[in-house]
Write an enzyme that holds these catalytic residues in place. Structure first.
Site, PDB file in Angstrom:
ATOM      1  N   HIS A 101     -44.755  54.525   9.852  1.00 46.75           N
ATOM      2  CA  HIS A 101     -45.697  54.713  10.955  1.00 46.75           C
ATOM      3  C   HIS A 101     -45.811  53.430  11.760  1.00 46.75           C
ATOM      4  O   HIS A 101     -45.758  52.323  11.221  1.00 46.75           O
ATOM      5  CB  HIS A 101     -47.077  55.173  10.473  1.00 46.75           C
ATOM      6  N   LEU A 102     -45.969  53.640  13.041  1.00 48.62           N
ATOM      7  CA  LEU A 102     -46.146  52.549  13.989  1.00 48.62           C
ATOM      8  C   LEU A 102     -47.608  52.563  14.401  1.00 48.62           C
ATOM      9  O   LEU A 102     -48.104  53.562  14.931  1.00 48.62           O
ATOM     10  CB  LEU A 102     -45.237  52.810  15.188  1.00 48.62           C
TER      11      LEU A 102
HETATM   12  P1  AMP Z   1     -50.686  51.123   6.466  1.00 47.02           P
HETATM   13  O1  AMP Z   1     -51.714  50.262   5.807  1.00 47.02           O
HETATM   14  O2  AMP Z   1     -49.824  50.398   7.460  1.00 47.02           O
HETATM   15  O3  AMP Z   1     -49.894  51.937   5.478  1.00 47.02           O
HETATM   16  O4  AMP Z   1     -51.504  52.130   7.384  1.00 47.02           O
HETATM   17  C1  AMP Z   1     -51.996  53.350   6.924  1.00 47.02           C
HETATM   18  C2  AMP Z   1     -53.065  53.743   7.876  1.00 47.02           C
HETATM   19  O5  AMP Z   1     -53.312  55.125   7.707  1.00 47.02           O
HETATM   20  C3  AMP Z   1     -54.402  53.020   7.694  1.00 47.02           C
HETATM   21  O6  AMP Z   1     -54.730  52.308   8.864  1.00 47.02           O
HETATM   22  C4  AMP Z   1     -55.376  54.158   7.389  1.00 47.02           C
HETATM   23  O7  AMP Z   1     -56.637  53.949   7.971  1.00 47.02           O
HETATM   24  C5  AMP Z   1     -54.664  55.360   7.994  1.00 47.02           C
HETATM   25  N1  AMP Z   1     -54.982  56.647   7.422  1.00 47.02           N
HETATM   26  C6  AMP Z   1     -55.068  56.971   6.113  1.00 47.02           C
HETATM   27  N2  AMP Z   1     -55.344  58.277   5.975  1.00 47.02           N
HETATM   28  C7  AMP Z   1     -55.428  58.797   7.222  1.00 47.02           C
HETATM   29  C8  AMP Z   1     -55.684  60.090   7.748  1.00 47.02           C
HETATM   30  N3  AMP Z   1     -55.923  61.145   6.948  1.00 47.02           N
HETATM   31  N4  AMP Z   1     -55.722  60.246   9.096  1.00 47.02           N
HETATM   32  C9  AMP Z   1     -55.502  59.199   9.909  1.00 47.02           C
HETATM   33  N5  AMP Z   1     -55.233  57.949   9.475  1.00 47.02           N
HETATM   34  C10 AMP Z   1     -55.205  57.745   8.146  1.00 47.02           C
END
Ligand code: AMP
Length: 115
Positions: A101-102
């Protein structure tokens, strides 16, 4: 494999989707770190940037195209505003969801370097 972002892409988990294309889906981060904080993910499962290969070239291009659209629609494109694009890889970077994810983060001035 039970992947949260695959389930969001598939519509099995609700999300605040702001943009879709044939290869990418963009939705608002559930814990925003800035006024604009959108995650852009490929529809296909790729674990993280450390597992990308040349076969993913079109998915990667689609992520950046979607990010540009998200920024434009949020009104943060252009040199006078701007935004940060982040891809976390692995534990030290606090990568918490193992689906590429970006992060598109903007809407306020940001410090550099990050903490
Ligand atoms: P990372 O730490 O780069 O893996 O980013 C994962 C991101 O996903 C975090 O910023 C979380 O807040 C976000 N996240 C986790 N669950 C969800 C969800 N159900 N919907 C939207 N964002 C989410």
């Amino acid at each position: 494999m039970d992947c949260l972002f695959c389930r969001i892409v598939g519509g099995d988990v609700p999300a605040d989707v702001v943009h879709t294309s044939d290869r990418a889906v963009a939705f608002r981060d559930i814990a925003p770190q800035a006024p604009v904080h959108v995650l852009v993910v490929p529809r296909c499962h790729i674990t993280n940037a450390g597992t990308l290969t040349e076969d993913h070239a079109e998915d990667l291009a689609a992520l950046f195209a979607a990010a540009r659209r998200v920024a434009a629609e949020a009104g943060i494109d252009g040199d006078e505003r701007g935004y940060r694009l982040v891809m976390n890889v692995g534990a030290d970077a606090q990568n918490s969801v193992p689906h590429l994810h970006l992060h598109v983060i903007g809407g306020r001035p940001m410090a550099w370097p990050p903490g």
